[in-house]
Write an enzyme that holds these catalytic residues in place. Structure first.
Site, PDB file in Angstrom:
ATOM      1  N   HIS A   1       0.802  -1.229   0.000  1.00 31.66           N
ATOM      2  CA  HIS A   1       0.000   0.000   0.000  1.00 31.66           C
ATOM      3  C   HIS A   1       0.826   1.267   0.000  1.00 31.66           C
ATOM      4  CE1 HIS A   1      -3.916  -1.981   0.859  1.00 31.66           C
ATOM      5  NE2 HIS A   1      -3.138  -2.871   1.448  1.00 31.66           N
TER       6      HIS A   1
ATOM      7  N   LYS B   1      -8.684  13.560   4.968  1.00 28.82           N
ATOM      8  CA  LYS B   1      -7.796  12.393   4.894  1.00 28.82           C
ATOM      9  C   LYS B   1      -6.755  12.574   5.986  1.00 28.82           C
ATOM     10  CE  LYS B   1      -6.774  13.622   0.540  1.00 28.82           C
ATOM     11  NZ  LYS B   1      -6.826  12.434  -0.280  1.00 28.82           N
ATOM     12  N   ARG B   2      -5.939  11.525   6.243  1.00 20.27           N
ATOM     13  CA  ARG B   2      -4.859  11.704   7.199  1.00 20.27           C
ATOM     14  C   ARG B   2      -4.013  12.910   6.808  1.00 20.27           C
ATOM     15  NH1 ARG B   2      -3.630   7.632  10.969  1.00 20.27           N
ATOM     16  NH2 ARG B   2      -2.025   9.113  11.574  1.00 20.27           N
TER      17      ARG B   2
ATOM     18  N   LYS C   1       0.463  14.346   1.140  1.00 18.30           N
ATOM     19  CA  LYS C   1      -0.916  14.586   0.699  1.00 18.30           C
ATOM     20  C   LYS C   1      -1.157  16.079   0.434  1.00 18.30           C
ATOM     21  CE  LYS C   1      -2.696  10.543   3.248  1.00 18.30           C
ATOM     22  NZ  LYS C   1      -3.374   9.705   2.256  1.00 18.30           N
TER      23      LYS C   1
ATOM     24  N   THR D   1      -8.758   6.292  -1.794  1.00  9.93           N
ATOM     25  CA  THR D   1     -10.088   5.703  -1.942  1.00  9.93           C
ATOM     26  C   THR D   1     -11.141   6.778  -1.671  1.00  9.93           C
ATOM     27  OG1 THR D   1      -9.800   4.890   0.319  1.00  9.93           O
ATOM     28  CG2 THR D   1      -9.553   3.288  -1.454  1.00  9.93           C
TER      29      THR D   1
ATOM     30  N   LYS E   1     -14.994   7.826  -3.405  1.00  8.47           N
ATOM     31  CA  LYS E   1     -16.235   8.100  -2.661  1.00  8.47           C
ATOM     32  C   LYS E   1     -16.807   9.459  -3.052  1.00  8.47           C
ATOM     33  CE  LYS E   1     -14.140   5.421   0.994  1.00  8.47           C
ATOM     34  NZ  LYS E   1     -13.243   5.486   2.166  1.00  8.47           N
TER      35      LYS E   1
END
Ligand code: 26Q
Length: 806
Positions: free
Chosen positions: A356, A546-547, A552, A654, A658
Site C-alpha cells: 500500500h 484524509k490523514r 498529501k 479511496t 467516494k
C-alpha cells in the site's frame, strides 16, 4: 429499499423489540435510555443475522469451499447498524417498529460508536473488502486485533490537535461474540532446542492466550454473513494466587495487565514504522493466532495439511502481518513435520501480499536483535528461507547488487529483517492498489525482486463499497438515481452508466444539484450545531479530508487558500465564487509538521472567518476528529474533492472514489487512482494539474530549486511570506517560520513546483461553477462512470486472479 429477499418473516416487530429490551437489557419502556434501545435493536437484528451466519458457515463446510483469510492490523468498520439494516433490507420495518415505542431510528443510529480500528485508507479498504466478500458470496474471514482503544479521538484545543483515548467499548458491544473455545497460546522469547530426531522445540519464555471475538459481516441483500474475527489477549493465569496471598495484590495481576496492554492501542502512525517492540508483538500475536486458527480449521475439515493451498487463501494487508509467512512455516515444519522445501512450497502457494505504499520510511523492517530475542524460532526460519531465496537468485544469475536488494536481511548498517522482502518472497502474488502504483513498484522498491519473479507483481485497483458510500450515506441521491434509471445499479454499480443518457438533460442536472444542495444544508446544520460555524450552502464546498501528511499536501491547499484570501481582499469588486474550504484529518502524534499544518489550518480559519472584508466569499473550517462517520456526512455534501498528493506518492486513494460517486468533481494530480478516475469520467469532467510522477522523479534527479520558483511567483511568495511572518499567528509570529523555510530550502513534496498550476486549476473550477448546467453535467458524468470503482469489482479480481475462488 427494494426487498427481493423478503423480510416478511422477519421478527423485527414492535413487540419483539420490547421483548429484547426487557429480557436482554433488563429495562422496561419507561426506564430505557437511548443506548438501551440501540442495544435492543442490535440484539434483535442479530437474531436475524445469526441464522444467516450459521447457514453461510454450514454451506462452506458442506461444499468444501476454498476460504479466504484477510489478515489486517486495521479494520476501520465504523458504525454497523445502518449497514446491517440496509443490507438486510429491514430499515423501514425497524424504523416503524421503533416509532411505535416513540423512538427515532436516526437518533439511535447517531449514538452508535464508530469502531475506529484503523488509521486510514488501508483500514477502511479492509472493511469495504469484507463487505464485498459477503456481498459476492465468498467465504471470507477478516482477522485482526480487537483494540480496546482504537484510533485516538482528536480534539482541537486552541487550534492544536490533542489526542484522547477512544472508548468505543464503554457501553459494551452488542455486535460481538466471544469464542472462548477458539483460544490459542502465543509464545514470545525463550530458546530453541534441537531434538535427537531432528525435530525442533521452541520453549517460549513468555506465553499468553489469544481469544477470538467475532463480529458478523452482512453482505448486500443479506446474501451471506461472514466473520470478522478479532483477537483479544489474556494471561494464561488471570491471577498469581501465591503472590496475591503473599500480599502483592498488584503484582499478582501483572501478567494479565501485560497481556491486555498488547491489545490496548492501535499505532497511530500511517507511514513511519513506530519501531516499538510492542508493535512487533502485536504483529506476531495476531499473525500466530490467525495462522493457528486457519490451520486448525483446515485440518479439522480436510484432514490433510498438504491440501492447504487448495482450500485456503491468505491475503496479507501490507507487511503488518508478514511474520505470518514465518509462522506458517513454523506450524508446517514443527507442528506437522514437513521439511523446509515442502513447507515453503505450501506457504508460497497459500499466501498473497498487497503493498500500500512506496514511501521508503513506511517499509517495515525490524532490528535483527529485537526480532531474534522475541521470535528466536522465526529468526532461524527466516535465515533458512533467505538461504533458499538467495540460492535461487544465484541460479538466475542475479548480480551482487540485486542479491543484496533481494535479501530478507538488510546487511548494510544495522542488520534488520525486511518485512516487505519476507512477504514478497513468501507469496505467489504481490499486488499494488492502482495502476501507476503497481508500475512504480516494479520500477523502484521491488525492481530486483520483480526481475527475479517477473510474474508475481500484479495490479488490483482499489474500490469502495457502494452500499455504505452511496446508498446509506446519500439516500437522496440514491432515490433520485433509482427513479431515473431503475434499481439495476444497486446490484451492479457499473449500471450507473445508464445515467450517461441523462448527462445533458438540464432538468435532471437541476435535480442532481438540488440533492447536493440539501446535503450541503444538512452538513451546514450539523457543523453549526457541533462547531458553531455558519456556512452558506450555496457556496462551493471544497473538501480535503484524509490523514494529515506532507505528501498529501494539505499545505498546498492552505497556501493557495491564503493566496485566494489575499486576492479577494485586493480585488473585492471581482466576481468571486463563494467557497467553503473544509479540512479534516488526524496527524500521527509524533509527526511535528503534520500537527503544525493542523494548527495552520485553524489559524487561517480564525483570521479569514472573522475578516468582514471577505464578506462571506471565503470560509475555512477544520472539522475535528475526522472518522468514517464524519466521512459519511461530508462526502455527499462536497462539490470539489481535493486529491492533490505529489505525483507518485499516493498509492491509490479511496476517498477520491467516494467523492466522485457522490457527484463531486475532483481537483487532482496524476497520482494513484486519480489517473484511472480520469480515464473513466473523462478529461473534461475532472480538473487535473501539476507534475506527473515521471516529472517529479526527473526534477528530483536534476536538482530541484524551490527558492527560485517561489521568488518567481509573486502570489506564492506573498502567501508563503505572509504565513512565515506571522500574519496568521500574531500570538507567536515565528510559529510557521521553519515550516515555510522548508518550502524554500528543500520542499520535498514540491508544493512550489505545483503551486501555479494548482492555482490556475482552482480558478478554472471557479469558472466552471459559474456555468451551472456544465457543472451539473460533470457531476452526472462522475456518478455515472465510477461504478467500476466498486469494491465488488476489485474483490472479483482478487477472487479470480489471486485466490482462485470465483
Ligand atoms: C507500520 C509500522 C508501525 C506503525 C505503523 C505502521 C503503518 C500503519 C498504517 C504503516 C502504514 C499504514 C497505513 C497505510 C495506508 O493507509 N495506506 C493507504 O492505503 C490505501 C488503501 O490501499 C491507499 O488508497 C492509500 O493511497 C494509502 O496511503
Amino acid at each position: 429499499m427494494a426487498t427481493a429477499f423478503s423480510s416478511s418473516q422477519s421478527k423485527l416487530t414492535p413487540e419483539r423489540l420490547l421483548e429484547v429490551l426487557v429480557h436482554r437489557i433488563g429495562k422496561d419502556e419507561h426506564a430505557a435510555l437511548p443506548h438501551d434501545w440501540l442495544a435492543a435493536t442490535i440484539y434483535a437484528l442479530r437474531d436475524d443475522i445469526i441464522e444467516r451466519w450459521m447457514t453461510s458457515s454450514r454451506q462452506a463446510v458442506a461444499d468444501g469451499s476454498k476460504r479466504v483469510y484477510y489478515l489486517s492490523l486495521e479494520f476501520l468498520i465504523g458504525r454497523l447498524l445502518r449497514d446491517a439494516l440496509a443490507n438486510l433490507g429491514v430499515n423501514e420495518e425497524v424504523k416503524a417498529s421503533l416509532a411505535e415505542h416513540g423512538v427515532d431510528l436516526d437518533m439511535i443510529e447517531e449514538i452508535e460508536p464508530d469502531a475506529a480500528l484503523g488509521n486510514g485508507g488501508l483500514g477502511r479498504l479492509a472493511a469495504c473488502f469484507m463487505e464485498s466478500c459477503a456481498s459476492l458470496d465468498i467465504p471470507a474471514y477478516g482477522y485482526g486485533i480487537r483494540y480496546v482503544n482504537g484510533m485516538f479521538r482528536q480534539r482541537i484545543a486552541d487550534g492544536w490537535q490533542v489526542e484522547y483515548p477512544e472508548t468505543w467499548l464503554a457501553h459494551g458491544n452488542p455486535w460481538e461474540f466471544e469464542r472462548r473455545e477458539s483460544s490459542y497460546r502465543i509464545g514470545f522469547g525463550g530458546e530453541v532446542n534441537g531434538e535427537a530426531d531432528g525435530a525442533v522445540e521452541w520453549k517460549p519464555a513468555e506465553t499468553l492466550v489469544a481469544t477470538a471475538v467475532d463480529t458478523p459481516v452482512v453482505g448486500w441483500r443479506g446474501k451471506r454473513v461472514n466473520t470478522l474475527r478479532l483477537w483479544t489477549a489474556r494471561a494464561v493465569d488471570p491471577i498469581r494466587l501465591d503472590a496475591f496471598n503473599a500480599g502483592d495484590h498488584a503484582g499478582a495481576l501483572a501478567d494479565q495487565v501485560r497481556a491486555e496492554s498488547l491489545v490496548r492501542v492501535l499505532y497511530p502512525a500511517d507511514s513511519t514504522p513506530a519501531g516499538q517492540e510492542l508493535r512487533l508483538r502485536q504483529e506476531y500475536f495476531f499473525s500466530s493466532a490467525s495462522i493457528q486458527d486457519i490451520v486448525r480449521r483446515h485440518v479439522q475439515y480436510f484432514k490433510d495439511i498438504r491440501t492447504l493451498p487448495d482450500k485456503v487463501a491468505i491475503q496479507l494487508n501490507d507487511t503488518h502481518p508478514a511474520v505470518s509467512v514465518a509462522e506458517l512455516m513454523r506450524v508446517l515444519m514443527d507442528g506437522h513435520g514437513l521439511d523446509l522445501e515442502e513447507a515453503w512450497d505450501i506457504t508460497r502457494r497459500t499466501v498473497a501480499y498487497t503493498n500500500h505504499t512506496l514511501l521508503p520510511e513506511a517499509l517495515e523492517s525490524w532490528p535483527l536483535p529485537l526480532f531474534e530475542r522475541l521470535l528466536p524460532r522465526h529468526m532461524q526460519i527466516v535465515y533458512a528461507i533467505n538461504a533458499m531465496v538467495l540460492r535461487e537468485a544465484r541460479t538466475k544469475n542475479m548480480g551482487d547488487g540485486a542479491i543484496a536488494a533481494i535479501s530478507i536481511i538488510e546487511e548494510s548498517g544495522e542488520r534488520r529483517v525486511r518485512m516487505a522482502n519476507l512477504a514478497f518472497t513468501g507469496a505467489h502474488s504481490v499486488n499494488g492498489v492502482a495502476a501507476l502504483h503497481t508500475e512504480l513498484m516494479k520500477q523502484t522498491v521491488f525492481a530486483d525482486l520483480h526481475a527475479m519473479f517477473p510474474d508475481r507483481i500484479n495490479n488490483k485497483t482499489n474500490g469502495v463499497t457502494p452500499r455504505r458510500w452511496l446508498f446509506e450515506c446519500n439516500p437522496g441521491l440514491t432515490a433520485l438515481i433509482r427513479e431515473s434509471i431503475g434499481d439495476a445499479f444497486m446490484d451492479d454499480a457499473e449500471k450507473l452508466a445508464d445515467l450517461n443518457a441523462l448527462a445533458d438533460d438540464k432538468a435532471f442536472g437541476e435535480r442532481i444539484a438540488a440533492v447536493k444542495r440539501a446535503n450541503k444544508a444538512a452538513l451546514s446544520d450539523y457543523l453549526r450545531h457541533h462547531m458553531n460555524v455558519r456556512l452558506n450552502p450555496d457556496a462551493l464546498f471544497d473538501v480535503q479530508i484524509k490523514r494529515i501528511h506532507e505528501y498529501k499536501r494539505q499545505l498546498l491547499n492552505l497556501v493557495e487558500t491564503v493566496a485566494l484570501y489575499d486576492q479577494i481582499r485586493s480585488h473585492p469588486e471581482r466576481d468571486w465564487t463563494p467557497r467553503v474550504k473544509i479540512f479534516g484529518g488526524k496527524a500521527a502524534p509524533s509527526y511535528h509538521n503534520a500537527k503544525l499544518i493542523i494548527k495552520l489550518a485553524n489559524d487561517i480559519a480564525r483570521r479569514v472567518n472573522s475578516d468582514p472584508s471577505v464578506g462571506g466569499l471565503l470560509k475555512v473550517v477544520f472539522v475535528p476528529n475526522y472518522n468514517v462517520t464524519l466521512a459519511e456526512k461530508i462526502m455527499p455534501a462536497a462539490d470539489l474533492s481535493e486529491q492533490i498528493s505529489t505525483a507518485g506518492m499516493e498509492a491509490s486513494g479511496t476517498g477520491n472514489m467516494k467523492f466522485a460517486l457522490n457527484g463531486a468533481l475532483t481537483i487532482g494530480t496524476l497520482d494513484g487512482a486519480n489517473i484511472e478516475i480520469k480515464d473513466h469520467v473523462g478529461y473534461d469532467n475532472i480538473v487535473i494539474f501539476g507534475l506527473t510522477a515521471e516529472e517529479v522523479a526527473e526534477r528530483r534527479a536534476n536538482g530541484y530549486a524551490p527558492r527560485e520558483i517561489i521568488e518567481e511567483s509573486r502570489e506564492l511568495q506573498q502567501a508563503v511570506n505572509a504565513i512565515a511572518s506571522g500574519v496568521f499567528s500574531p500570538d507567536d509570529p515565528d510559529r510557521y517560520k521553519d515550516l515555510m523555510a522548508g518550502l524554500y530550502d528543500h520542499d520535498w513534496f514540491m508544493v512550489a513546483a505545483d503551486f501555479d498550476s494548482y492555482t490556475a486549476a482552482q480558478r478554472s473550477v471557479d469558472a466552471r461553477w459559474q456555468d451551472r448546467a456544465g457543472w451539473n453535467r460533470s457531476a452526472i458524468r462522475n456518478i455515472a462512470n465510477v461504478g467500476w470503482f466498486s469494491s465488488d469489482r476489485t474483490i472479483g479480481e482478487y477472487a479470480r486472479d489471486i485466490w482462485g475462488v470465483m
